[in-house]
Enzyme design. Sequence first.
Site, PDB file in Angstrom:
ATOM      1  N   LYS A 121       0.834  -1.195   0.000  1.00 41.34           N
ATOM      2  CA  LYS A 121       0.000   0.000   0.000  1.00 41.34           C
ATOM      3  C   LYS A 121       0.875   1.254   0.000  1.00 41.34           C
ATOM      4  O   LYS A 121       1.900   1.320   0.684  1.00 41.34           O
ATOM      5  CB  LYS A 121      -0.916  -0.012   1.223  1.00 41.34           C
ATOM      6  CG  LYS A 121      -1.962   1.101   1.234  1.00 41.34           C
ATOM      7  CD  LYS A 121      -2.910   0.912   2.412  1.00 41.34           C
ATOM      8  CE  LYS A 121      -3.979   1.983   2.473  1.00 41.34           C
ATOM      9  NZ  LYS A 121      -4.928   1.759   3.586  1.00 41.34           N
ATOM     10  N   SER A 197      -9.628   2.127   2.824  1.00 43.17           N
ATOM     11  CA  SER A 197      -8.658   2.879   2.040  1.00 43.17           C
ATOM     12  C   SER A 197      -7.628   2.003   1.312  1.00 43.17           C
ATOM     13  O   SER A 197      -6.839   2.520   0.522  1.00 43.17           O
ATOM     14  CB  SER A 197      -7.918   3.873   2.946  1.00 43.17           C
ATOM     15  OG  SER A 197      -7.156   3.207   3.942  1.00 43.17           O
ATOM     16  N   SER A 221     -10.241  -0.422   6.720  1.00 41.36           N
ATOM     17  CA  SER A 221      -9.549  -0.213   5.453  1.00 41.36           C
ATOM     18  C   SER A 221      -9.030  -1.470   4.778  1.00 41.36           C
ATOM     19  O   SER A 221      -8.717  -1.450   3.594  1.00 41.36           O
ATOM     20  CB  SER A 221      -8.383   0.767   5.647  1.00 41.36           C
ATOM     21  OG  SER A 221      -8.866   2.069   5.820  1.00 41.36           O
TER      22      SER A 221
END
Length: 526
Positions: A121, A197, A221
Site C-alpha cells: 500500500k 482505504s 480499510s
Amino acid sequence: MNSKKILKFAVLGMVLSAGIGVVMQNQHVYAKTDVLQHKKVNQDGIDADVYRKASASELAQMIRDGKVTSQQLIKHAISQIKAENPQLNAVISLRESAALKESVALKDTGQPFFGVPILIKGLGQQLDGESNTRGLKDLKDNKATETSDYVKKLQSMGFVIIGQTNFPELGLVNITDSKLNGVAHNPWRLSRNTGGSSGGAVASVAADFVPMATGNDAGGSLRIPASFTGVIGLKPTQGAITGDSTVPSTVNFANARQISDLQTYFKGMQNADHPELIKDAPTDLKQLKIAYSTKSPVGTKVSKDAVKAVQQSVKFLRSQGYTVVKHDAPVDGKKLMKMYYTESTPTGTDANEMIKEKTGENMQFKDVSPMTWALYQADKKQTKQSEQFVTSEMAKVSQQMTDFHKTYPIYLTPTTATPAPKNSDPAYLPKYVKQLKHIQNLNHKKQIQLIYDAWLHGLSKTPFTQLANVSGEPALSLPTYVTKQGLPLGVQFEADKGQDQLLLQLGKEFQDHNQLQFFDSYHANK
C-alpha cells in the site's frame, strides 16, 4: 489533542492522476465492457492461468522446484499490471528494475514466500526511496527515507516488492479516490469503486496481479474493500503485528485469495515483543457459540443483499454443527463513532504540518479533501474534556466486547451494508462540503456533530467495521456472497483480542467447503 500522534487514525477507511493509468469514470451500465477484461500477457516462464490460480505459497514452491524463477514471476506480474491496470488504476507506481535486482540477490533460507512478487500500500508502509505522499498533492514528490519495520519483516519472509497501490488522501474514507492519485476502479464493475482505504491493494488481488497485497486498517480499510471486491481481509489484534502499536490505532496486514497464505503470513509477521497477544485456535471451533446481527450500529439501512449474505453464512455454519444465535453487540454505535471522529482530529493537524514543512504555508481548503480540512479545524478546538471522553469510551467499548465474547466467542455481521458504490457517488454530499468549508466558525461540539453528519453518507454503507478497531479485536472479512447484479459482498467475523488464528481457521473451513467466491471463478461460470 497532541498532534504528535502522527496519523493515529489516518487510515480510517471508516465511512465510507498520478500512476500507471486512470480509466473511464462514466460507465454505469452493467455490461461485459464494464467488467475487467484480462489481457493476453506473453511472458516466458509461467502460464497466465497457472499464475492467476496459484497461491503465494505455491509460487514460492514452484521457484524452489525450479519450475519458474523469481525474475520470471516478477516480469509476468508487471506485464499483467501494465496491460490491465489502465482499466483499474489500482497500482500507482512500479519498481521493476529494483525488484529484479533484489530477486537476483535473494538467498533461499527457507522463507515461506521466497521470491514471490507483492504490492504494498502506498500509505503508511514506507520503503526507502519510494513514494511517500500520504495522498497529499503538495507532497507529490516526497520519497521515504527509511523502510518501516513492517516492510522489512515482510521482505524477510521472501517477498519481492514490485510496486505500490492506490489509496485515498490520508486514508480517510471508505472509497479510493483522491486529487493526487485518482479513482481506483472495481474489477467486478469498472463503474464501481474498490472501497477504501486499501482499495488499490484489494483490486490488485482480485485482478490477480499478485496473490497477496498489503494494506492497513484503522476503521475497516482492509475489510471494507475486501467486501466490495471479493477478496479475504483480516484486521489483526491491535499490536499483534510487527511495527503496530498496542494502543488502538492503525494495524498493518494483507489481503489474499487463499486463507492458507494469510495463516502463514500471520505467523511470520507476529510482533515478537508481544507474544502474549497471540492465542492458539481452539481444537474444536464448533464448541464456540456464534452471535450474529444484521442491524446497523448507527441505525442506518442495511441492504437486503447484506442481510442475505449473513443468513447464507448462518445456514452454512448451522449445517456444519455450529450453534448460531441472533444477538447484537452491546455497544452504542453512534457514541462510538462520535468518539472515533473526536480521536481522529489530529490527522488534520498532522497534514497541515507536513504541508507547511513542504510549502512554508498552512494548507487551504482547496488543497485537501473537505474532511482533512474539517479535522484540522476541529483539532484546534479540541478540549481536555474531549480527550477524557475518548479515553473513557474506548476503555468501555473494549470491556463491553470482552464481556460479550465470554458468551459469544465469535460475532458475525455483514462486512458492509451495501455492495460497492458507484464512482459517481461522492464521499460527502455537496451540502455538507459547503458547511465543512466554514467549520472553523463552529464550537467544538458542533464541529464534531457536523463531521458525523457529513460522514454519515459514507458510514451508512460501512457501519460494521469500526467496532473491532476501537475494541482492539481481530476481524475477518470473507467473500461469501454475490448479488444478482454481479457484485460481491463480504461477511465479517469478529473475536476476542488474540483470537486471530481462530478466525483464520474458521475462514479456512469456509474456503475448504467452497463457500468463497472470487472474481475469476465467478465470471468463469457465467
